[in-house]
Design a protein around this motif. Structure first.
Motif, PDB file in Angstrom:
ATOM      1  N   TYR A 252     -22.970 -54.813   1.684  1.00  0.00           N
ATOM      2  CA  TYR A 252     -22.018 -54.662   2.787  1.00  0.00           C
ATOM      3  C   TYR A 252     -20.579 -54.803   2.289  1.00  0.00           C
ATOM      4  O   TYR A 252     -20.211 -55.797   1.672  1.00  0.00           O
TER       5      TYR A 252
ATOM      6  N   THR B 231     -19.205 -42.126   4.900  1.00  0.00           N
ATOM      7  CA  THR B 231     -20.473 -42.854   4.877  1.00  0.00           C
ATOM      8  C   THR B 231     -20.970 -42.952   3.443  1.00  0.00           C
ATOM      9  O   THR B 231     -20.710 -42.063   2.619  1.00  0.00           O
ATOM     10  N   VAL B 232     -21.636 -44.029   3.137  1.00  0.00           N
ATOM     11  CA  VAL B 232     -22.163 -44.246   1.787  1.00  0.00           C
ATOM     12  C   VAL B 232     -23.520 -43.560   1.676  1.00  0.00           C
ATOM     13  O   VAL B 232     -24.410 -43.784   2.499  1.00  0.00           O
TER      14      VAL B 232
ATOM     15  N   HIS C 221     -22.109 -48.023   5.827  1.00  0.00           N
ATOM     16  CA  HIS C 221     -23.192 -48.162   4.850  1.00  0.00           C
ATOM     17  C   HIS C 221     -24.392 -48.751   5.575  1.00  0.00           C
ATOM     18  O   HIS C 221     -24.447 -49.958   5.832  1.00  0.00           O
ATOM     19  N   SER C 222     -25.337 -47.906   5.921  1.00  0.00           N
ATOM     20  CA  SER C 222     -26.508 -48.331   6.699  1.00  0.00           C
ATOM     21  C   SER C 222     -27.523 -48.981   5.775  1.00  0.00           C
ATOM     22  O   SER C 222     -28.478 -48.340   5.324  1.00  0.00           O
ATOM     23  N   THR C 223     -27.310 -50.222   5.494  1.00  0.00           N
ATOM     24  CA  THR C 223     -28.211 -50.966   4.616  1.00  0.00           C
ATOM     25  C   THR C 223     -28.373 -52.375   5.152  1.00  0.00           C
ATOM     26  O   THR C 223     -27.412 -52.956   5.669  1.00  0.00           O
TER      27      THR C 223
ATOM     28  N   ARG D 176     -21.583 -51.314   9.313  1.00  0.00           N
ATOM     29  CA  ARG D 176     -23.010 -51.211   9.026  1.00  0.00           C
ATOM     30  C   ARG D 176     -23.562 -49.861   9.480  1.00  0.00           C
ATOM     31  O   ARG D 176     -24.451 -49.293   8.855  1.00  0.00           O
TER      32      ARG D 176
ATOM     33  N   LEU E  79     -19.370 -41.610  -1.605  1.00  0.00           N
ATOM     34  CA  LEU E  79     -18.802 -41.539  -0.265  1.00  0.00           C
ATOM     35  C   LEU E  79     -18.831 -40.094   0.216  1.00  0.00           C
ATOM     36  O   LEU E  79     -18.336 -39.197  -0.474  1.00  0.00           O
TER      37      LEU E  79
ATOM     38  N   PHE F  43     -24.042 -44.665  -5.881  1.00  0.00           N
ATOM     39  CA  PHE F  43     -23.583 -44.643  -4.500  1.00  0.00           C
ATOM     40  C   PHE F  43     -22.303 -43.812  -4.437  1.00  0.00           C
ATOM     41  O   PHE F  43     -21.406 -43.977  -5.268  1.00  0.00           O
TER      42      PHE F  43
ATOM     43  N   MET G 149     -18.570 -50.660  -1.235  1.00  0.00           N
ATOM     44  CA  MET G 149     -17.895 -49.378  -1.435  1.00  0.00           C
ATOM     45  C   MET G 149     -16.550 -49.349  -0.718  1.00  0.00           C
ATOM     46  O   MET G 149     -15.609 -48.697  -1.174  1.00  0.00           O
TER      47      MET G 149
ATOM     48  N   ARG H 252     -26.697 -42.579  -1.118  1.00  0.00           N
ATOM     49  CA  ARG H 252     -27.255 -43.009  -2.400  1.00  0.00           C
ATOM     50  C   ARG H 252     -27.936 -41.839  -3.086  1.00  0.00           C
ATOM     51  O   ARG H 252     -28.767 -41.139  -2.492  1.00  0.00           O
TER      52      ARG H 252
ATOM     53  N   PRO I  81     -15.113 -51.638   6.566  1.00  0.00           N
ATOM     54  CA  PRO I  81     -16.544 -51.375   6.365  1.00  0.00           C
ATOM     55  C   PRO I  81     -17.315 -51.489   7.681  1.00  0.00           C
ATOM     56  O   PRO I  81     -16.949 -52.273   8.559  1.00  0.00           O
TER      57      PRO I  81
END
Length: 422
Positions: A16, A117-118, A8-10, A95, A127, A125, A19, A120, A93
């Motif tokens: 974090y 990967t998450v 999850h690139s956030t 990043r 997968l 959100f 999901m 949006r 998980p």
């Protein structure tokens, strides 16, 4: 065995692992996690989730405990991760998407890899399978309190009565994106009581007349400890605590919020020249006494609180209860001794029966400060009793004001019949 990596690139700490926690719950699998860093300037409360065992982790890992009832455990390295995966399937998980080098190291041990990967889609959100590009889950979103829900995030509870306003010291983004536990716990308690609440955020910039305008119609105030780490928020919290004292507004102080409440009371009854602020995250202390004491050994994690018979705390929590801590300092006993004559009572102690953990004020509708972090123990289906007690008093206080206003209006109309015209 298989490791399912969920990237999850956030930058948001509250997202974090969320999901990954949802998938771990759906598949009944354990979740393991690597150390992860966040922008400390932008997210000063990024690592404020404390587990029952006392591990300080990224705040987003609160969702694993909330969803599954299982703690996130310690952070792990690749070697430990591989050892665990040789025995059972796990969820991890990330990043950023799994690197080719790490994937090769894992594959050498005969462990299969599933990479998701998450993504949006508006407010939801999902997968996505990194290999096929297919969406592998229904959409999950967050409700008004930042809590995760499948599909529609409309409120699931039938609510009744008027909407009550609860002031929360801190920024909205801070509560939702950096430290989500407090807002989620408030939602848990509101759901259980079927209450409509509107959260009012008291930002650091609100002081003086602006603070008065923000607070004049609130029904209750929460001073959350984890989001009071900055000096400007501490000033705002102290002013808010003083306002709650002056206006007899129900107030719940958590950790540093408790310190601010006692400081505000001390300044009111002893004078500001005797109770002063020391440092960005310490309690105001008597100039003639000791500063807020530092624990020689911090006591994070779950610990027992012993209650004082006949107190509000004992009425709500029983003779003793367990509370989650992220405690590094404790209240100045000299200041507490001087404030006892004002009605301040210590109603909760640590296991030794010596250090103050909970304070109440007798001559106030609800003035309760707690050293621990009850929000970290709240669940959607099991709200924390202290937050429940606070909201119950908020509702009762609002009803009492409505009755008083109605009686006053009726009295005025009886004395001045001409007011009935039209």
């Amino acid at each position: 065995m298989t490791i399912t990596f969920i990237a999850h690139s956030t930058p948001e700490p509250a997202l974090y692992g969320a999901m990954a926690a949802i998938l771990a719950e759906l598949r009944a699998l354990p979740l393991c996690h690597f150390p992860v860093s966040h922008d400390a300037q932008r997210y000063p409360n990024a690592r404020q989730h404390v587990t029952a065992q006392g591990h300080a982790l990224t705040s987003g890992l609160v969702w694993l405990e909330r969803l599954t009832g299982r703690g996130a455990g310690e952070e792990t390295g690749l070697e430990s991760l591989i050892y665990r995966a040789l025995k059972e399937d796990i969820v991890v998980p990330l990043r950023e998407p799994l690197s080719a080098g790490m994937a090769a190291q894992i594959a050498e041990h005969g462990i299969e890899i599933e990479s998701l990967t998450v993504v949006r889609n508006q407010d939801k959100f999902q997968l996505e399978d990194c290999a096929t590009g297919k969406i592998r889950s229904n959409g999950w979103g967050r409700d008004a309190f930042g809590r995760w829900a499948l599909g529609s995030v409309s409120q699931p509870v039938m609510r009744a009565g008027k909407t009550l306003r609860v002031a929360l010291v801190g920024d909205f983004a801070e509560q939702r994106d950096s430290y989500p536990a407090m807002l989620a716990a408030l939602g848990d308690a509101a759901d259980a009581l079927a209450m409509n609440i509107d959260v009012v955020y008291v930002t650091a910039a609100l002081l003086g007349s602006q603070l008065d305008c923000t607070l004049f119609d609130v029904d209750g105030i929460i001073l959350p400890g984890a989001t009071l780490t900055q000096g400007d928020h501490q000033a705002s919290a102290l002013a808010t605590a003083a306002w709650a004292l002056e206006n007899r507004t129900p107030v719940l102080g958590i950790n540093q919020g408790m310190h601010q409440m006692v400081t505000a009371l001390g300044q009111k009854v002893l004078g500001q020249d005797r109770v002063v602020m020391h440092g960005p995250s310490t309690l105001g202390s008597l100039q003639t006494g000791l500063p807020l004491a530092e624990h020689t050994q911090p006591r994070p994690g779950n610990h027992t609180v012993i209650t004082r018979s006949g107190s509000l705390l004992a009425n709500k929590m029983g003779d003793e209860f367990t509370l989650r801590y992220n405690q590094r300092r404790y209240l100045n006993p000299h200041l507490l001794a001087e404030l006892e004559s004002t009605g301040l009572r210590i109603t909760g102690y640590d296991e030794s029966g010596e250090q103050a953990q909970v304070a109440e004020l007798d001559n106030h509708p609800f003035f309760l400060g707690v050293q621990g972090q009850p929000e970290l123990m709240s669940r959607r289906e099991r709200p924390h009793p202290l937050l429940m007690a606070f909201l119950q008093q908020v509702r009762q206080g609002n009803r009492d004001r409505d009755v008083s206003h109605a009686a006053l209006t009726q009295s005025v109309r009886l004395k001045h019949p001409h007011l009935l015209m039209g």
